[in-house]
Design a protein around this motif. Sequence first.
Motif, short mmCIF file in Angstrom:
data_model
loop_
_atom_site.label_atom_id
_atom_site.label_comp_id
_atom_site.label_asym_id
_atom_site.label_seq_id
_atom_site.Cartn_x
_atom_site.Cartn_y
_atom_site.Cartn_z
N VAL A 56 0.86 -1.18 0.00
CA VAL A 56 0.00 0.00 0.00
C VAL A 56 0.89 1.23 0.00
O VAL A 56 2.01 1.22 0.51
N SER A 57 0.38 2.30 -0.59
CA SER A 57 1.06 3.60 -0.49
C SER A 57 0.48 4.38 0.69
O SER A 57 -0.62 4.08 1.18
N GLY A 58 1.23 5.36 1.15
CA GLY A 58 0.72 6.31 2.14
C GLY A 58 0.27 5.68 3.44
O GLY A 58 0.92 4.77 3.97
N THR A 59 -0.84 6.17 3.97
CA THR A 59 -1.34 5.74 5.28
C THR A 59 -2.70 5.07 5.15
O THR A 59 -3.50 5.43 4.29
N ILE A 60 -2.94 4.12 6.04
CA ILE A 60 -4.19 3.38 6.04
C ILE A 60 -4.91 3.61 7.38
O ILE A 60 -4.31 3.45 8.44
N TYR B 112 -7.92 6.41 -0.39
CA TYR B 112 -7.48 6.84 -1.72
C TYR B 112 -5.96 6.73 -1.87
O TYR B 112 -5.28 7.60 -2.39
N GLU B 113 -5.45 5.60 -1.38
CA GLU B 113 -4.08 5.20 -1.62
C GLU B 113 -4.09 4.08 -2.66
O GLU B 113 -5.15 3.58 -3.04
N LEU B 114 -2.91 3.69 -3.13
CA LEU B 114 -2.81 2.60 -4.08
C LEU B 114 -2.52 1.29 -3.36
O LEU B 114 -1.65 1.23 -2.48
N LEU B 115 -3.26 0.27 -3.72
CA LEU B 115 -3.04 -1.10 -3.27
C LEU B 115 -2.55 -1.86 -4.48
O LEU B 115 -3.21 -1.87 -5.53
N ALA C 170 12.09 8.19 -4.53
CA ALA C 170 12.22 9.26 -5.52
C ALA C 170 11.02 10.19 -5.50
O ALA C 170 11.15 11.40 -5.71
N LEU C 171 9.83 9.63 -5.23
CA LEU C 171 8.60 10.43 -5.23
C LEU C 171 8.24 10.96 -3.85
O LEU C 171 7.28 11.70 -3.70
N ALA C 172 9.01 10.56 -2.83
CA ALA C 172 8.72 10.92 -1.43
C ALA C 172 7.32 10.45 -1.04
O ALA C 172 6.58 11.14 -0.35
N VAL C 173 6.96 9.25 -1.51
CA VAL C 173 5.68 8.62 -1.18
C VAL C 173 5.97 7.35 -0.40
O VAL C 173 6.62 6.44 -0.92
N PRO C 174 5.52 7.25 0.85
CA PRO C 174 5.75 6.02 1.61
C PRO C 174 5.06 4.83 0.92
O PRO C 174 3.92 4.92 0.49
N VAL C 175 5.79 3.73 0.81
CA VAL C 175 5.26 2.50 0.23
C VAL C 175 5.59 1.37 1.20
O VAL C 175 6.75 1.15 1.52
N GLN C 176 4.56 0.67 1.67
CA GLN C 176 4.73 -0.35 2.71
C GLN C 176 4.31 -1.72 2.19
O GLN C 176 3.21 -1.88 1.65
N ARG C 177 5.17 -2.71 2.37
CA ARG C 177 4.80 -4.09 2.06
C ARG C 177 4.01 -4.64 3.24
O ARG C 177 4.51 -4.69 4.36
N ILE C 178 2.77 -5.07 2.98
CA ILE C 178 1.88 -5.48 4.08
C ILE C 178 1.48 -6.95 4.03
O ILE C 178 0.70 -7.40 4.88
#
Length: 327
Positions: A157-161, A269-272, A289-297
Amino acid sequence: MGEFDLIERFFTRPAQAGYTAAVAVGIGDDCAILQPSPGMQLAISSDMLVAGRHFFTDTDPARLGHKALAVNLSDLAACGAEPLGFTLALALETIEARWLQAFSGGMLALAGQHHCPLVGGDTTKGPMTINITVFGQLPQGQALLRSGARPGDDLYVSGTIGEARAGLALLRGEWTLADAALRQHLCQRLEAPTPRLALGQRLRGIASAAMDLSDGLRGDLGHILKASGVGAHIDGVAVLATSPALWQALAAWPAQRQIAFALAGGDDYELLFTAAPAERAAIAAIGAALAVPVQRIGRIVAGHGITVVDGDGQPVPLDLPSFDHFG
């Protein structure tokens, strides 16, 4: 003020400002004419927001204008498309100039940031309803779809959940927070989401499947699993790690309740998305590079259904439903 005066005053810009080469004809004719670049396919999505159902009637109009477009741009992000333009159909009980000025300002500011001009639409009198159709383009055959996940893929997921759902709880008075800065942040996550367009475009050729999160992670993941014919295993602690400030504020909640709440909340409204383990370094580099947190869940598994575990490896009951308009 009449319908055409409203359009001219609040939604038409001088010299059709912001139009790109893709817009052959914009506002002013019966149809807008869009011209995708050679070798590109069109991506089209529509979303409707209804007062009292999708937003509070006293929502700040600038934020409402932003969100109305953002949720559509998020759909383009999920398939890896870049925006071309959008149409707006707007129903209003009455014409209030100050409200319209703020609403259109919030909407068109976001449109300008993403080079996505307003190219047409309609207005009418009726219960407040906002309907946007957004148009994008992407290289032939490179769309990110829900149907490409395979057993062994990582789940990201990107960002926060969970933050948007927490913001909704605050506005509903379900709980209070002493931290004013966190409260403001959570409400902003609900009312002014960030469409992950650049991330979606960079994931073309890397992600195996993708969608945006609107109705809750658990329910939305189910769409990918059904389309791909697979199951998923989720690490609940990794989901909570996307927003440590929120869960620290709600530390009195048992961990399983926190996880279930995060999985069921909507409006992220994050990307899964899913990707092969070999893509881990590339995905980390894109996020940085995009300064977007991306977390492997978690990971995709053979079979069907979703299994969620807490930090002790214990199953988390999934008894909170995701949002359903007719549920």
